[in-house]
Design a protein around this motif. Structure first.
Motif, PDB file in Angstrom:
ATOM      1  N   ASN A 221       0.860  -1.185   0.000  1.00 41.05           N
ATOM      2  CA  ASN A 221       0.000   0.000   0.000  1.00 41.05           C
ATOM      3  C   ASN A 221       0.899   1.239   0.000  1.00 41.05           C
ATOM      4  O   ASN A 221       1.789   1.364   0.842  1.00 41.05           O
ATOM      5  CB  ASN A 221      -0.900  -0.044   1.242  1.00 41.05           C
ATOM      6  CG  ASN A 221      -1.755   1.198   1.388  1.00 41.05           C
ATOM      7  OD1 ASN A 221      -1.240   2.300   1.445  1.00 41.05           O
ATOM      8  ND2 ASN A 221      -3.064   1.010   1.459  1.00 41.05           N
ATOM      9  N   THR A 223       0.404   4.372   0.723  1.00 39.25           N
ATOM     10  CA  THR A 223       0.344   5.207   1.931  1.00 39.25           C
ATOM     11  C   THR A 223       1.214   4.599   3.034  1.00 39.25           C
ATOM     12  O   THR A 223       1.955   5.295   3.739  1.00 39.25           O
ATOM     13  CB  THR A 223      -1.111   5.311   2.447  1.00 39.25           C
ATOM     14  OG1 THR A 223      -1.953   5.690   1.362  1.00 39.25           O
ATOM     15  CG2 THR A 223      -1.231   6.298   3.581  1.00 39.25           C
ATOM     16  N   GLU A 264      -0.044  -4.443   3.735  1.00 40.93           N
ATOM     17  CA  GLU A 264       0.749  -3.722   4.727  1.00 40.93           C
ATOM     18  C   GLU A 264       1.740  -4.649   5.438  1.00 40.93           C
ATOM     19  O   GLU A 264       2.005  -4.504   6.627  1.00 40.93           O
ATOM     20  CB  GLU A 264      -0.179  -2.997   5.716  1.00 40.93           C
ATOM     21  CG  GLU A 264      -0.959  -1.883   4.991  1.00 40.93           C
ATOM     22  CD  GLU A 264      -1.924  -1.113   5.880  1.00 40.93           C
ATOM     23  OE1 GLU A 264      -2.168   0.074   5.583  1.00 40.93           O
ATOM     24  OE2 GLU A 264      -2.434  -1.695   6.860  1.00 40.93           O
TER      25      GLU A 264
HETATM   26  C1  LIG Z   1      -3.825   2.254   1.539  1.00 40.26           C
HETATM   27  O1  LIG Z   1      -4.033   2.556   2.888  1.00 40.26           O
HETATM   28  C2  LIG Z   1      -4.730   3.779   3.076  1.00 40.26           C
HETATM   29  C3  LIG Z   1      -4.703   4.101   4.571  1.00 40.26           C
HETATM   30  O2  LIG Z   1      -5.123   2.988   5.309  1.00 40.26           O
HETATM   31  C4  LIG Z   1      -6.120   3.635   2.517  1.00 40.26           C
HETATM   32  O3  LIG Z   1      -6.834   4.844   2.702  1.00 40.26           O
HETATM   33  C5  LIG Z   1      -6.005   3.329   1.043  1.00 40.26           C
HETATM   34  O4  LIG Z   1      -7.286   3.090   0.508  1.00 40.26           O
HETATM   35  C6  LIG Z   1      -5.127   2.128   0.796  1.00 40.26           C
HETATM   36  N1  LIG Z   1      -4.867   2.037  -0.620  1.00 40.26           N
HETATM   37  C7  LIG Z   1      -5.085   0.934  -1.294  1.00 40.26           C
HETATM   38  C8  LIG Z   1      -4.756   0.970  -2.744  1.00 40.26           C
HETATM   39  O5  LIG Z   1      -5.528  -0.093  -0.780  1.00 40.26           O
END
Ligand SMILES: *[C@@H]1O[C@H](CO)[C@@H](O)[C@H](O)[C@H]1NC(C)=O
Ligand code: HEM
Ligand SMILES: *[C@@H]1O[C@H](CO)[C@@H](O)[C@H](O)[C@H]1NC(C)=O
Ligand SMILES: *[C@@H]1O[C@H](CO)[C@@H](O)[C@H](O)[C@H]1NC(C)=O
Ligand SMILES: *[C@@H]1O[C@H](CO)[C@@H](O)[C@H](O)[C@H]1NC(C)=O
Ligand SMILES: *[C@@H]1O[C@H](CO)[C@@H](O)[C@H](O)[C@H]1NC(C)=O
Ligand SMILES: *[C@@H]1O[C@H](CO)[C@@H](O)[C@H](O)[C@H]1NC(C)=O
Ligand SMILES: *[C@@H]1O[C@H](CO)[C@@H](O)[C@H](O)[C@H]1NC(C)=O
Ligand SMILES: *[C@@H]1O[C@H](CO)[C@@H](O)[C@H](O)[C@H]1NC(C)=O
Ligand SMILES: *[C@@H]1O[C@H](CO)[C@@H](O)[C@H](O)[C@H]1NC(C)=O
Length: 327
Positions: A221, A223, A264
């Protein structure tokens, strides 16, 4: 064993039976671990170890993770024989400075403290290898994880192997098929690989162990990758640590698997277990994420199996009086 040895004597059934009984008895006397091994020779061993683990974890919760990992790194290198505890000297090269261990494994002072407490209650009886096995279980319990019955009777090695430590301990750069092969070579199923990897629900990893994963890979991910980059620069900061489970790194729970479902995983090798292809390991990760009792049960059984790897028993090896050196 006997039937193949004496297949040409197939008429001598009673001879075969006696032969097999002989080997079974030898096995009972010298080869098998047992839960009550110290019940008469050192009845206070287990309670002494448990209180010491509880205070070490209370003082520093990460220590529970570090102690669990010591048992894993001991067992995967020529068996659970305490070899990881031997210090290097001018004329002895041990495992502590092997690549997967150097600047990484920790908790040796806690093992020293426990060993001296156990020596005070019964000198020369309890092996360092058994202490590691009990400490691993007590650490998991102290952090809220499952308990299991630790089988005992391991003896300590008089040798260690830096090269075996370098080649037998899995690296975080491995892909799924390499992880499966590494564990299969040690007698573990794919399910056991996934269950045991759940140990990464506690503890820390250094930046150097996951830098490539957070800068150069896509199965994470973005983020989450960015948040890890804050403490793990592209250059430098190799020793900066991050939690392997961002949600609860000091609780032994199933959050590690839930993290993998949302991409994650901190280590490249962690995320390999869930790669969105509906494969066997993806299903196992989903199943452990939705049922902590299934995870706990499979983890406990796999730990008992890991603790049984190539153990020294009977008159093999020795009972070290100091875990850092041979007698
Ligand atoms: C990645 O994690 C963020 C924070 O938890 C979330 O908002 C986002 O949707 C995630 N992105 C994906 C592609 O799963
Ligand atoms: C599946 C293959 C595995 C790989 C590739 C792997 C790799 C790693 C790496 C790279 C770290 C971080 C080390 C550092 O950066 O200093 C780590 C930490 C850890 N590992 Fe594993 N590991 C694996 C399996 C296991 C197993 C089977 C266990 C125990 C049953 C385990 C227990 C731990 C624990 C508890 C930590 C945190 C230690 C601490 O905080 O001191 N690992 N592992
Ligand atoms: C408690 O933990 C700290 C690190 O957090 C360590 O420096 C210290 O030696 C530990 N004390 C004991 C008694 O284990
Ligand atoms: C290693 O060196 C130490 C100190 O020089 C010595 O006491 C010990 O006997 C040596 N061990 C072996 C196995 O040669
Ligand atoms: C990381 O820590 C070890 C000691 O644990 C030290 O030898 C090494 O130089 C450190 N590396 C960096 C890049 O700071
Ligand atoms: C895993 O890595 C090995 C060695 O680098 C490579 O031969 C193999 O193709 C890789 N497997 C997958 C599925 O990527
Ligand atoms: C990332 O990939 C680039 C290009 O292949 C390479 O130069 C760099 O060293 C890699 N960085 C890490 C941290 O793996
Ligand atoms: C991590 O490493 C970088 C570079 O060495 C350093 O500037 C930073 O302060 C470190 N972060 C932490 C939290 O120690
Ligand atoms: C995995 O299975 C789900 C549900 O059966 C399906 O929707 C999805 O397309 C599958 N993904 C892959 C990569 O096969
Ligand atoms: C431990 O290993 C021995 C020898 O390989 C085997 O006979 C025994 O069944 C194993 N015990 C457990 C609990 O795995």
């Amino acid at each position: 064993m006997c039937s193949s040895l004496f297949s040409s004597l197939s008429n001598f059934n009673s001879f075969k039976l006696q032969c097999c009984l002989f080997w079974v008895l030898i096995g009972v006397v010298s080869a098998q671990l047992s839960s009550n091994f110290y019940s008469s020779s050192c009845p206070n061993a287990l309670s002494t170890i448990q209180s010491a683990v509880q205070s070490a974890v209370k003082n520093e919760s990460r220590m529970g993770a570090s102690l669990l990992r010591l048992h894993f790194h001991d067992c995967f290198v020529n068996g659970c024989d305490g070899s990881i505890l031997l210090d290097d000297t001018t004329n002895f090269t041990g495992e502590k400075n092997a690549g997967p261990n150097a600047n990484s494994v920790r908790g040796f002072e806690v093992i020293d403290t426990i060993k001296s407490q156990v020596e005070n209650v019964c000198a020369g009886v309890v092996s360092c290898a058994d202490i590691l096995a009990v400490v691993a279980r007590d650490s998991v319990v102290a952090l809220g994880g499952p308990s299991w019955t630790v089988l005992l009777g391991r003896r300590d090695s008089t040798t260690a192997s830096q090269s075996a430590a370098n080649s037998n301990i899995p690296a975080p750069t491995l892909n799924l098929s390499q992880l499966i092969t590494t564990f299969s070579n040690k007698g573990f199923t794919t399910q056991e690989l996934v269950a045991l990897s759940g140990a990464h629900t506690i503890g820390q990893a250094r930046c150097t162990s996951f830098r490539t994963h957070i800068y150069n890979e896509t199965n994470i991910n973005s983020t989450f990758a960015t948040s890890l980059q804050a403490n793990c620069p592209f250059n430098g900061g190799d020793n900066n640590t991050s939690s392997l489970d961002k949600t609860s790194s000091t609780r032994f729970d199933n959050a590690y698997f839930t993290n993998l479902l949302s991409l994650e995983g901190v280590l490249h090798s962690d995320q390999q277990l869930f790669n969105g292809n509906n494969g066997t390991t993806d299903s196992l990760v989903s199943s452990y994420s939705s049922s902590s009792s299934t995870f706990f049960n499979d983890f406990s059984n796999a730990m008992i199996k890991m603790g049984n790897m190539s153990v020294l028993t009977g008159s093999n090896g020795e009972i070290r009086s100091n875990c850092r050196k041979t007698n």
